[in-house]
Design a protein around this motif. Structure first.
Motif, PDB file in Angstrom:
ATOM      1  N   ASN A 147       0.857  -1.185   0.000  1.00  0.00           N
ATOM      2  CA  ASN A 147       0.000   0.000   0.000  1.00  0.00           C
ATOM      3  C   ASN A 147       0.893   1.233   0.000  1.00  0.00           C
ATOM      4  O   ASN A 147       1.654   1.452   0.951  1.00  0.00           O
ATOM      5  CB  ASN A 147      -0.911   0.012   1.225  1.00  0.00           C
ATOM      6  CG  ASN A 147      -1.984  -1.053   1.165  1.00  0.00           C
ATOM      7  OD1 ASN A 147      -2.377  -1.491   0.089  1.00  0.00           O
ATOM      8  ND2 ASN A 147      -2.469  -1.483   2.316  1.00  0.00           N
ATOM      9  N   ILE A 148       0.819   2.017  -1.053  1.00  0.00           N
ATOM     10  CA  ILE A 148       1.656   3.205  -1.192  1.00  0.00           C
ATOM     11  C   ILE A 148       0.815   4.431  -0.844  1.00  0.00           C
ATOM     12  O   ILE A 148      -0.158   4.756  -1.540  1.00  0.00           O
ATOM     13  CB  ILE A 148       2.217   3.322  -2.620  1.00  0.00           C
ATOM     14  CG1 ILE A 148       3.028   2.075  -2.978  1.00  0.00           C
ATOM     15  CG2 ILE A 148       3.050   4.584  -2.755  1.00  0.00           C
ATOM     16  CD1 ILE A 148       4.211   1.809  -2.078  1.00  0.00           C
ATOM     17  N   VAL A 173       1.083   4.639 -12.873  1.00  0.00           N
ATOM     18  CA  VAL A 173       2.303   3.978 -13.343  1.00  0.00           C
ATOM     19  C   VAL A 173       3.351   4.039 -12.238  1.00  0.00           C
ATOM     20  O   VAL A 173       3.572   5.099 -11.634  1.00  0.00           O
ATOM     21  CB  VAL A 173       2.848   4.652 -14.622  1.00  0.00           C
ATOM     22  CG1 VAL A 173       4.181   4.027 -15.029  1.00  0.00           C
ATOM     23  CG2 VAL A 173       1.832   4.551 -15.750  1.00  0.00           C
ATOM     24  N   GLY A 174       3.981   2.906 -11.973  1.00  0.00           N
ATOM     25  CA  GLY A 174       5.090   2.867 -11.025  1.00  0.00           C
ATOM     26  C   GLY A 174       6.393   2.639 -11.756  1.00  0.00           C
ATOM     27  O   GLY A 174       6.514   1.708 -12.558  1.00  0.00           O
ATOM     28  N   LYS A 175       7.377   3.488 -11.507  1.00  0.00           N
ATOM     29  CA  LYS A 175       8.688   3.361 -12.143  1.00  0.00           C
ATOM     30  C   LYS A 175       9.693   2.861 -11.111  1.00  0.00           C
ATOM     31  O   LYS A 175       9.945   3.520 -10.103  1.00  0.00           O
ATOM     32  CB  LYS A 175       9.132   4.701 -12.735  1.00  0.00           C
ATOM     33  CG  LYS A 175       8.279   5.147 -13.920  1.00  0.00           C
ATOM     34  CD  LYS A 175       8.867   6.357 -14.618  1.00  0.00           C
ATOM     35  CE  LYS A 175       8.090   6.692 -15.894  1.00  0.00           C
ATOM     36  NZ  LYS A 175       8.671   7.858 -16.605  1.00  0.00           N
ATOM     37  N   LEU A 212      17.493  -6.942   3.955  1.00  0.00           N
ATOM     38  CA  LEU A 212      16.646  -5.750   3.948  1.00  0.00           C
ATOM     39  C   LEU A 212      16.716  -5.117   2.562  1.00  0.00           C
ATOM     40  O   LEU A 212      17.789  -4.749   2.086  1.00  0.00           O
ATOM     41  CB  LEU A 212      17.107  -4.754   5.007  1.00  0.00           C
ATOM     42  CG  LEU A 212      16.335  -3.428   5.063  1.00  0.00           C
ATOM     43  CD1 LEU A 212      14.882  -3.666   5.453  1.00  0.00           C
ATOM     44  CD2 LEU A 212      17.003  -2.453   6.028  1.00  0.00           C
ATOM     45  N   ILE A 213      15.559  -5.010   1.915  1.00  0.00           N
ATOM     46  CA  ILE A 213      15.460  -4.419   0.580  1.00  0.00           C
ATOM     47  C   ILE A 213      14.865  -3.024   0.711  1.00  0.00           C
ATOM     48  O   ILE A 213      13.785  -2.856   1.284  1.00  0.00           O
ATOM     49  CB  ILE A 213      14.576  -5.284  -0.337  1.00  0.00           C
ATOM     50  CG1 ILE A 213      15.141  -6.711  -0.439  1.00  0.00           C
ATOM     51  CG2 ILE A 213      14.447  -4.657  -1.717  1.00  0.00           C
ATOM     52  CD1 ILE A 213      14.205  -7.674  -1.137  1.00  0.00           C
ATOM     53  N   THR A 214      15.572  -2.029   0.201  1.00  0.00           N
ATOM     54  CA  THR A 214      15.083  -0.648   0.209  1.00  0.00           C
ATOM     55  C   THR A 214      14.879  -0.200  -1.234  1.00  0.00           C
ATOM     56  O   THR A 214      15.804  -0.282  -2.049  1.00  0.00           O
ATOM     57  CB  THR A 214      16.074   0.291   0.915  1.00  0.00           C
ATOM     58  OG1 THR A 214      16.290  -0.168   2.256  1.00  0.00           O
ATOM     59  CG2 THR A 214      15.536   1.712   0.954  1.00  0.00           C
ATOM     60  N   ALA A 215      13.665   0.246  -1.545  1.00  0.00           N
ATOM     61  CA  ALA A 215      13.327   0.615  -2.922  1.00  0.00           C
ATOM     62  C   ALA A 215      12.813   2.049  -2.975  1.00  0.00           C
ATOM     63  O   ALA A 215      12.058   2.483  -2.096  1.00  0.00           O
ATOM     64  CB  ALA A 215      12.276  -0.337  -3.488  1.00  0.00           C
ATOM     65  N   ASN A 216      13.234   2.771  -4.000  1.00  0.00           N
ATOM     66  CA  ASN A 216      12.781   4.141  -4.242  1.00  0.00           C
ATOM     67  C   ASN A 216      11.886   4.143  -5.482  1.00  0.00           C
ATOM     68  O   ASN A 216      12.368   4.083  -6.617  1.00  0.00           O
ATOM     69  CB  ASN A 216      13.978   5.073  -4.442  1.00  0.00           C
ATOM     70  CG  ASN A 216      14.856   5.144  -3.207  1.00  0.00           C
ATOM     71  OD1 ASN A 216      14.393   5.485  -2.126  1.00  0.00           O
ATOM     72  ND2 ASN A 216      16.129   4.807  -3.356  1.00  0.00           N
ATOM     73  N   LEU A 217      10.590   4.187  -5.239  1.00  0.00           N
ATOM     74  CA  LEU A 217       9.586   4.100  -6.301  1.00  0.00           C
ATOM     75  C   LEU A 217       9.113   5.497  -6.697  1.00  0.00           C
ATOM     76  O   LEU A 217       8.913   6.362  -5.839  1.00  0.00           O
ATOM     77  CB  LEU A 217       8.398   3.267  -5.807  1.00  0.00           C
ATOM     78  CG  LEU A 217       7.151   3.210  -6.688  1.00  0.00           C
ATOM     79  CD1 LEU A 217       7.435   2.429  -7.965  1.00  0.00           C
ATOM     80  CD2 LEU A 217       5.995   2.584  -5.919  1.00  0.00           C
ATOM     81  N   PRO A 239       7.570  10.703  -5.286  1.00  0.00           N
ATOM     82  CA  PRO A 239       8.460   9.592  -4.941  1.00  0.00           C
ATOM     83  C   PRO A 239       8.062   8.990  -3.597  1.00  0.00           C
ATOM     84  O   PRO A 239       7.485   9.668  -2.739  1.00  0.00           O
ATOM     85  CB  PRO A 239       9.830  10.268  -4.850  1.00  0.00           C
ATOM     86  CG  PRO A 239       9.504  11.642  -4.339  1.00  0.00           C
ATOM     87  CD  PRO A 239       8.147  12.003  -4.896  1.00  0.00           C
ATOM     88  N   VAL A 240       8.376   7.731  -3.423  1.00  0.00           N
ATOM     89  CA  VAL A 240       8.121   7.077  -2.141  1.00  0.00           C
ATOM     90  C   VAL A 240       9.187   6.007  -1.926  1.00  0.00           C
ATOM     91  O   VAL A 240       9.610   5.337  -2.869  1.00  0.00           O
ATOM     92  CB  VAL A 240       6.706   6.457  -2.099  1.00  0.00           C
ATOM     93  CG1 VAL A 240       6.545   5.393  -3.165  1.00  0.00           C
ATOM     94  CG2 VAL A 240       6.410   5.880  -0.724  1.00  0.00           C
ATOM     95  N   THR A 241       9.637   5.891  -0.690  1.00  0.00           N
ATOM     96  CA  THR A 241      10.622   4.875  -0.324  1.00  0.00           C
ATOM     97  C   THR A 241       9.968   3.856   0.599  1.00  0.00           C
ATOM     98  O   THR A 241       9.275   4.233   1.546  1.00  0.00           O
ATOM     99  CB  THR A 241      11.835   5.511   0.378  1.00  0.00           C
ATOM    100  OG1 THR A 241      12.467   6.435  -0.512  1.00  0.00           O
ATOM    101  CG2 THR A 241      12.853   4.449   0.783  1.00  0.00           C
ATOM    102  N   PHE A 242      10.163   2.580   0.299  1.00  0.00           N
ATOM    103  CA  PHE A 242       9.610   1.533   1.155  1.00  0.00           C
ATOM    104  C   PHE A 242      10.648   0.429   1.320  1.00  0.00           C
ATOM    105  O   PHE A 242      11.645   0.367   0.586  1.00  0.00           O
ATOM    106  CB  PHE A 242       8.308   0.967   0.574  1.00  0.00           C
ATOM    107  CG  PHE A 242       8.460   0.343  -0.785  1.00  0.00           C
ATOM    108  CD1 PHE A 242       8.828  -0.987  -0.925  1.00  0.00           C
ATOM    109  CD2 PHE A 242       8.228   1.089  -1.931  1.00  0.00           C
ATOM    110  CE1 PHE A 242       8.971  -1.558  -2.177  1.00  0.00           C
ATOM    111  CE2 PHE A 242       8.370   0.527  -3.188  1.00  0.00           C
ATOM    112  CZ  PHE A 242       8.739  -0.803  -3.309  1.00  0.00           C
TER     113      PHE A 242
END
Length: 228
Positions: A43-44, A67-69, A102-107, A126-129
């Motif tokens: 959930n973003i 759209v998610g990049k 631990l995976i950190t993603a910048n969407l 932008p969002v980081t999760f």
């Protein structure tokens, strides 16, 4: 200006050492190598400023496209813990390490108005999760996390909703990485020196060439090392 001796035929130097001999080489040995795929529904949260823009468009009946990049360059991984345990495989005790990654993603999220057909997003944010993944690896003593390498091969984000749901967009996140355990070792192998080939493929570079001496290497001392 230098003068070079030009020859019309290529050198035909014989190979250095045609017999296989015992050689000691230093290489990285791979103890384990795993292809790891992480799939998760996220959930973003939509920023308040973006919701203020989107809600009137939805109320007016506009059709939105989300759209998610996300690319491998947008993802980092880190080994945060390793728990050792012994398992039985083929009636043998094998020492493994259960690594937590631990995976950190910048969407980057972009929302388009399909009703108008505009190619310019109405909102972008932008969002980081983060996500946690676990993998079991061959992990003999005295290996540490420094012996584990992770490499993100692909990353993808697919929107499952084109309208806000409780202030969120729902995305399916898929991240593929390979994880391997390695250390430097010295191996005794049967081998012989190799050499480069001549430039025999015709790429229109002309028929003349300079005389090149092929590289040579000093011989091993077989009576001293390696001996077997």
């Amino acid at each position: 200006m230098f003068d070079y001796q030009v020859v019309s035929e290529k050198n035909s130097l014989s190979r250095q050492g045609t017999e296989f001999t015992n050689e000691c080489i230093r290489v990285n040995k791979v103890y384990d190598w795993v292809l790891l795929n992480t799939d998760e529904i996220k959930n973003i949260a939509i920023p308040a400023a973006s919701l203020t823009v989107l809600q009137p468009l939805i109320d007016a009946g506009n059709v939105l496209r989300v759209v998610g990049k996300l690319t491998p360059a947008d993802v980092t991984t880190k080994i945060v813990s390793i728990v050792r345990k012994t398992v039985i495989i083929n009636e043998k005790e094998i020492e493994i390490g259960c690594a937590q990654i631990l995976i950190t993603a910048n969407l980057t999220v972009e929302v388009y108005n399909n009703t108008t057909g505009s190619t310019i997003p109405v909102v972008t944010f932008p969002v980081t999760f983060q996500m946690l993944e676990r993998v079991g690896l061959c992990f003999p003593q005295p290996f540490t996390s420094n012996n584990i390498t992770t490499n993100v091969l692909s990353a993808n984000a697919v929107a499952l909703s084109d309208v806000p749901i409780d202030g969120n967009f729902i995305f399916e996140i898929s991240i593929c990485q390979d994880v391997y355990v390695e250390t430097e070792v010295k191996l005794e192998v049967q081998g012989k020196f190799c050499e480069p080939r001549d430039n025999t493929l015709d790429c229109g570079t002309g028929s003349l060439s300079l005389a090149c001496n092929k590289p040579t290497f000093p011989p091993q001392c077989p009576d001293i090392f390696p001996s077997s």
